[in-house]
Design an enzyme around this catalytic site. Structure first.
Site, PDB file in Angstrom:
ATOM      1  N   HIS A   1    -147.546  66.293  13.770  1.00  0.00           N
ATOM      2  CA  HIS A   1    -147.771  65.732  12.430  1.00  0.00           C
ATOM      3  C   HIS A   1    -148.980  64.803  12.393  1.00  0.00           C
ATOM      4  O   HIS A   1    -148.995  63.808  11.677  1.00  0.00           O
ATOM      5  CB  HIS A   1    -146.528  64.981  11.930  1.00  0.00           C
ATOM      6  CG  HIS A   1    -145.389  65.891  11.582  1.00  0.00           C
ATOM      7  ND1 HIS A   1    -145.321  66.586  10.399  1.00  0.00           N
ATOM      8  CD2 HIS A   1    -144.284  66.256  12.283  1.00  0.00           C
ATOM      9  CE1 HIS A   1    -144.206  67.320  10.372  1.00  0.00           C
ATOM     10  NE2 HIS A   1    -143.555  67.151  11.507  1.00  0.00           N
TER      11      HIS A   1
ATOM     12  N   ASP B   1    -140.913  64.154  15.513  1.00  0.00           N
ATOM     13  CA  ASP B   1    -140.237  65.388  15.108  1.00  0.00           C
ATOM     14  C   ASP B   1    -141.180  66.599  15.124  1.00  0.00           C
ATOM     15  O   ASP B   1    -142.399  66.458  15.071  1.00  0.00           O
ATOM     16  CB  ASP B   1    -139.665  65.228  13.690  1.00  0.00           C
ATOM     17  CG  ASP B   1    -140.737  64.836  12.700  1.00  0.00           C
ATOM     18  OD1 ASP B   1    -141.606  64.004  13.061  1.00  0.00           O
ATOM     19  OD2 ASP B   1    -140.734  65.340  11.570  1.00  0.00           O
ATOM     20  N   GLU B   2    -140.584  67.746  15.217  1.00  0.00           N
ATOM     21  CA  GLU B   2    -141.258  69.024  14.960  1.00  0.00           C
ATOM     22  C   GLU B   2    -142.552  69.224  15.749  1.00  0.00           C
ATOM     23  O   GLU B   2    -143.591  69.560  15.192  1.00  0.00           O
ATOM     24  CB  GLU B   2    -141.553  69.172  13.457  1.00  0.00           C
ATOM     25  CG  GLU B   2    -140.287  69.205  12.620  1.00  0.00           C
ATOM     26  CD  GLU B   2    -140.579  69.434  11.149  1.00  0.00           C
ATOM     27  OE1 GLU B   2    -139.812  70.172  10.516  1.00  0.00           O
ATOM     28  OE2 GLU B   2    -141.572  68.875  10.611  1.00  0.00           O
ATOM     29  N   VAL B   3    -142.482  69.003  17.053  1.00  0.00           N
ATOM     30  CA  VAL B   3    -143.633  69.312  17.906  1.00  0.00           C
ATOM     31  C   VAL B   3    -143.414  70.723  18.453  1.00  0.00           C
ATOM     32  O   VAL B   3    -142.426  70.968  19.148  1.00  0.00           O
ATOM     33  CB  VAL B   3    -143.735  68.304  19.065  1.00  0.00           C
ATOM     34  CG1 VAL B   3    -144.952  68.624  19.922  1.00  0.00           C
ATOM     35  CG2 VAL B   3    -143.795  66.884  18.522  1.00  0.00           C
TER      36      VAL B   3
ATOM     37  N   GLU C   1    -135.437  64.238  17.819  1.00  0.00           N
ATOM     38  CA  GLU C   1    -136.000  64.838  19.018  1.00  0.00           C
ATOM     39  C   GLU C   1    -136.298  63.827  20.123  1.00  0.00           C
ATOM     40  O   GLU C   1    -136.408  64.215  21.290  1.00  0.00           O
ATOM     41  CB  GLU C   1    -137.297  65.586  18.671  1.00  0.00           C
ATOM     42  CG  GLU C   1    -137.081  66.859  17.861  1.00  0.00           C
ATOM     43  CD  GLU C   1    -137.183  66.638  16.366  1.00  0.00           C
ATOM     44  OE1 GLU C   1    -136.799  65.546  15.902  1.00  0.00           O
ATOM     45  OE2 GLU C   1    -137.637  67.557  15.676  1.00  0.00           O
TER      46      GLU C   1
END
Lengths: 672, 672
Positions: B253, B316-318, B368
């Site tokens: 992000h 988050d969301e890597v 995460e």
């Protein structure tokens, strides 16, 4: 207005009729440009819309570009890039010169706007003309089959009058900076160019004085503008091509000054801030040199703060009572051969004008300042009638018309629109002395909450009267045909006239739900002229402005449509569409009493509406009977009842009047 | 909501039914106080209402008093004196201590509110508790037969959870300061106490960095907050008892960071600001010391700017794609025995947490971050599910729940309300690790224009879930019974959820007039969860948010009422009131196709509604036939047509869903 129109009549009917009218008028311009010729095709205003700047760099121009982007973003709901681009822009703004820090009174406001399917351009002498051009451009953007677009067009435009003002009274009720700046935004949108800031009156002295700090400290309840805020507003206005002219009304209308400086008056203090409305006795003492020494220092401070070359000194409504009651003043008058207090005021005005002139400014005053022998450069602002402007011009004074443009008196837009600033039969050669006019928002019954309901869209009508060529502003129905779209546009430019109306109606309705007051709200308007004061003389500064009368527009669009339908029915009794529309509205109004009945004791805000609702129901019943009689040709069964309903409807109460009364009266008269 | 309810069904019917419900609920409180006992009589809140302050002087307390006066002025439409009085006040605010510059995470927020007919008092440890008390007081004020008043009552109140947040994503779409401050006002009104400011993401780095100025200069399109503005927001929030927790999401992000500093990434640049929505490859390089040197300086700067002891580092969301593709990173992983990119991210998080700790702060991260072996003082914010909070607590981490509180997913209020932050079967003794929760406003489809439509009033429901005792927040219908009044109150506290809804509908309707879309607008809701992304995967940052789907609330109050009426009819086929209400709504919806037909080519905004309108008309026809069948007991004539209408209504298009579909389906199923 569309939403409300819809609510009152049948959905299908109104969606079709109002919808088509709106469609035809959707690119409604106000003010109308001086010259416009249509081209072929249209320019899309999609998410890739950009602006470029050409000519000498000017921060005012950058703000103008930003203002347009903001306005188009708000109108279209698209995310538009804010920063000007170097090339390939959709719209180019070109100036030939850099604008001054603040606009001048005789600024060149002309602009040329050209739109082709490939691009658009606005050219003007400075950013001031660009501001006028972008106001037009923003109004031209409408949504069509291909999306947001501007029709191809060439416009050469300039104003009829150089002085197109709006007086904002922040003394009687204070308006916070956000309200002032929003008002400036909306003025820009309709090409008004002078904010007349009425800063001091009996009920409040609203600007910080560092020289005489007790003026704002004791005279404002803490509601005043700091000098930094004043400078911010002046800058904000200048960026939009708008001048700021301050008014310090004197020698009357000065009670708030006297709280801190009672020695300025002709009667001993102490004084308190005036809480009532009207004309009061306190006045500055025109016989003492100390008064002028004070004013010299105050004018010195305020003329430095306000850069405009004009400085308004008021001068209205001095009743002379303090002067008559003061032996010292009487002795002075005798010694100087002054025959009455008007002569004494003239002497005062002459001396104050000299002070103002010494500080490099032209004085403006209300009608009354003509009573003395004023230097020619004093400008007269007429609040009493158009004739006094003529009288002023004959005496060599420039003039500004306000008398027919008082927005706080709840006149219909058409009544303002019918008044022209140019006096009739003015001798040739004097036209140049008529500078223009100012819409006025006196704030006895205006608050930050309902300000926009009183100003917009009606101020746009005055703006058009002052901007557009005279022959373009003669057609009142044509003006009304554009007004709804203009109101839409103003809402997207920030006006809260609809949002505030709806929120305030919700408060009035409270436990009843807004449906219980909606039909009543559309049949009524606030009392006109000064009849609210007559009906409620005890209203004071703290009297809440939260009633139905405060929440509704000055003019009911539904009532106006109803009147037109009634006229069609009377002209053509077989017009079934007209009959359906008339009946549909009257049937809705007939429910007013029933809807409110369960809530008549619920709250004081609702309790005062029981009477008007009952009278509306009777009035609607009379209208329905008369409409049927007109349509069928059969005699009206109970004419006495109808006449009684009409008679009772003359005074509904709650400071309201029935906007539909004239039309229902016509129906009853037309009934066989 | 009342206005709309009114519009769709008959005026008389709805004014009565909605009105009475509103009357019963008019003093609706949300959140409900922990303990409340009614007294006798009421305290009038008229124009003479005043506030006094007691206890040690505290500027925060002065602002709290001013906030209350402003809110009561707005709600009642009365001019209330702003300055606290020395004695004889209507309401006294008493503190025993002075609040800190900013609220602490474990602030004492308890207050006692006592109202008698003679006066009221709120007492609390500091101005923070006073802020909670005045929120309650303002909600208690309602209009009754004697005017505005508060019922006599004694309230002892304190929150269930200390962390009651709202996440505002200003990266995907920037929100100007005015929107942020308005959000803080409304948070205060419902006792939320943490503004989680999501300041940086792929689509924008929104805060000025003096240390690394290319972050905001190249990563924000010019839409960022200066550090002065940040300080202003923190002060504004602190005055209202609200903390500000910044989030700098990393290592994923971060595309917007990389525009100015491509060397931070694991793949060579250049980078541009991300315009799409989703999960992307770019990530900070966790293998280079230079990355941590950069972060140390940035965290140093930002922890100095934001005084709160918590600092959110995202996490988050890597997706690890850049890391997998980089030979250098792969070599590093091999050398350090890191088996996958999750392990590499854990290493990164550990090092960043150490930096944050070195600057005296506690780190917070999304789910995460638990993947690594984090120090216990790292707080876990769960966006995936409640179970991960339990897992975190078992591992000794404090947690904050967000998963069921995503306001941007257009869930109905009741669905948020059903979710409790306390995980089920949490071992005893661990409850204290559940700090609370946060409502989230991710802004893929939120703009400054429709922000309030998405936030309010549903955030109030989450606020109640986090504040009120658990057993008070189990009754969903009781919550809904209060929600309309709470929405009224929030509108007077500044929320634009209704005004924006109406203005945006007017834009969508354009030439058709709002009546042409009104009935459709009340039958539909935005697609839920991530189904908007699925239906329109090509949406980007500049995609306009000006369509019907953007203008309507997440939940249709009319559809909810319709569903209740349908259930009454099915339960009691002889219930003629239910049948009338059901039929009246369905008949209105039946007109949808006809109303829009003349405008189906008028604008793109209208064109996309032709399909949904046609399907709504078919659905309404099916509903009418089924309602008659249910009511009369006669068989449904054409069940196949009804089933076809139901099937087609599953996907109306235009990113909408039919909110009335479940109820119509129940009707058809119930039809004999």
């Amino acid at each position: 207005m569309r939403l409300k129109a819809l609510l009152v009549s049948g959905v299908t009917l109104m969606a079709a009729s109002v919808g088509s009218a709106a469609y035809a008028q959707q690119a409604a311009l106000m003010p109308l440009p001086a010259a416009m010729s249509a081209g072929t095709g249209q320019l899309l205003v999609d998410g890739g819309f950009t602006v470029a700047l050409a000519g000498p760099a000017d921060p005012h121009l950058t703000v103008a570009a930003h203002t347009l982007i903001q306005r188009l973003s708000a109108k279209t709901g698209q995310f538009l890039a804010g920063a000007p681009v170097a090339k390939g822009a959709t719209l180019t703004l070109t100036v030939t010169g850099v604008s001054a820090a603040v606009p001048a009174p005789q600024e060149d406001e002309a602009y040329t706007l050209t739109v082709t399917p490939k691009g658009a351009s606005i050219t003007a002498a400075t950013s001031v003309g660009i501001n006028r051009g972008i106001a037009t451009f923003a109004q031209l953007v409408t949504n069509g089959p291909q999306g947001w677009a501007v029709p191809a067009v060439t416009i050469h435009d300039q104003p009829r009058f150089p002085w197109r003002g709006l007086l904002l009274d922040v003394s009687r009720h204070f308006m916070p900076i956000a309200s002032v700046e929003r008002t400036i935004d909306l003025m820009q949108a309709v090409k008004l160019n002078v904010l007349h800031w009425h800063l001091a009156d009996n009920q409040g002295f609203r600007v910080e004085s560092k020289v005489f700090p007790k003026l704002h400290q004791l005279g404002s309840d803490g509601d005043f503008y700091t000098q930094d805020q004043v400078r911010q507003v002046i800058r904000y206005a200048a960026d939009r091509g708008i001048r700021v002219v301050p008014e310090f009304d004197m020698p009357g209308h000065t009670t708030a000054w006297l709280v801190g400086y009672p020695e300025l008056a002709s009667a001993p203090g102490p004084y308190t801030i005036e809480r009532h409305w009207g004309v009061f006795d306190p006045a500055l003492d025109p016989t003492r040199d100390s008064t002028y020494q004070f004013l010299d220092r105050l004018v010195s401070e305020m003329t430095a703060l306000f850069p405009d070359p004009y400085f308004h000194i008021g001068g209205d409504e001095v009743n002379g009572e303090q002067w008559k009651a003061s032996p010292a003043v009487q002795a002075y008058m005798k010694a100087h051969g002054l025959k009455d207090t008007a002569a004494l005021q003239a002497l005062f005005t002459t001396r104050v004008q000299a002070i103002v002139a010494r500080h490099g400014k032209h004085a403006i005053g209300w009608d009354e300042i003509m009573d003395g022998d004023m230097p020619k450069d004093v400008v007269v602002q007429s609040w009493r009638d158009t004739e006094s402007l003529k009288k002023a011009a004959l005496a060599g004074h420039a003039g500004i018309l306000s008398a027919p443009y008082y927005l706080d008196l709840s006149w219909p837009a058409g009544r303002h629109y019918a008044a022209d600033p140019m006096p009739e039969n003015l001798p040739a050669g004097l036209e140049g002395l008529i500078l223009g006019g100012e819409a006025c928002a006196w704030s006895e019954r205006l608050s930050p909450e309902n300000l926009d309901i009183r100003l917009w869209p009606r101020a746009a009508v005055v703006a058009e009267k002052l901007w557009s060529p005279k022959d373009m502003t003669a057609d009142i129905p044509a003006m009304y045909a554009r007004l709804d779209s203009v109101a839409d546009d103003l809402a997207f430019a920030g006006s809260r006239h609809r949002a505030a109306n709806e929120a305030m109606l919700a408060r009035v309705a409270g436990p009843a739900g807004v449906g219980a007051v909606w039909s009543l709200a559309q049949a009524v308007e606030p009392l006109k002229d000064y009849n609210r004061s007559t009906q409620r003389p005890d209203a004071v500064q703290s009297t809440p402005l939260n009633r139905l009368v405060d929440a509704i527009p000055a003019e009911s669009a539904v009532a106006r449509e109803f009147g037109l339908a009634v006229d069609r029915l009377i002209a053509q009794p077989g017009d079934t569409a007209a009959r359906t529309q008339v009946r549909s509205l009257l049937e809705r109004w007939q429910t007013a009493e029933t809807l409110l009945a369960p809530y008549r004791q619920a709250t004081p805000l609702l309790a005062e509406l029981a009477g008007p609702a009952a009278k509306l129901t009777r009035l609607a019943e009379a209208g329905l009977a008369a409409a049927d009689a007109v349509a069928t040709g059969k005699p009206l069964a109970d004419r006495a009842a109808a006449k009684k309903a009409l008679a009772e409807a003359v005074e509904p109460g709650a400071e309201l009047e029935f906007a539909i009364l004239p039309a229902v009266t016509r129906l009853v008269k037309a009934a066989p």
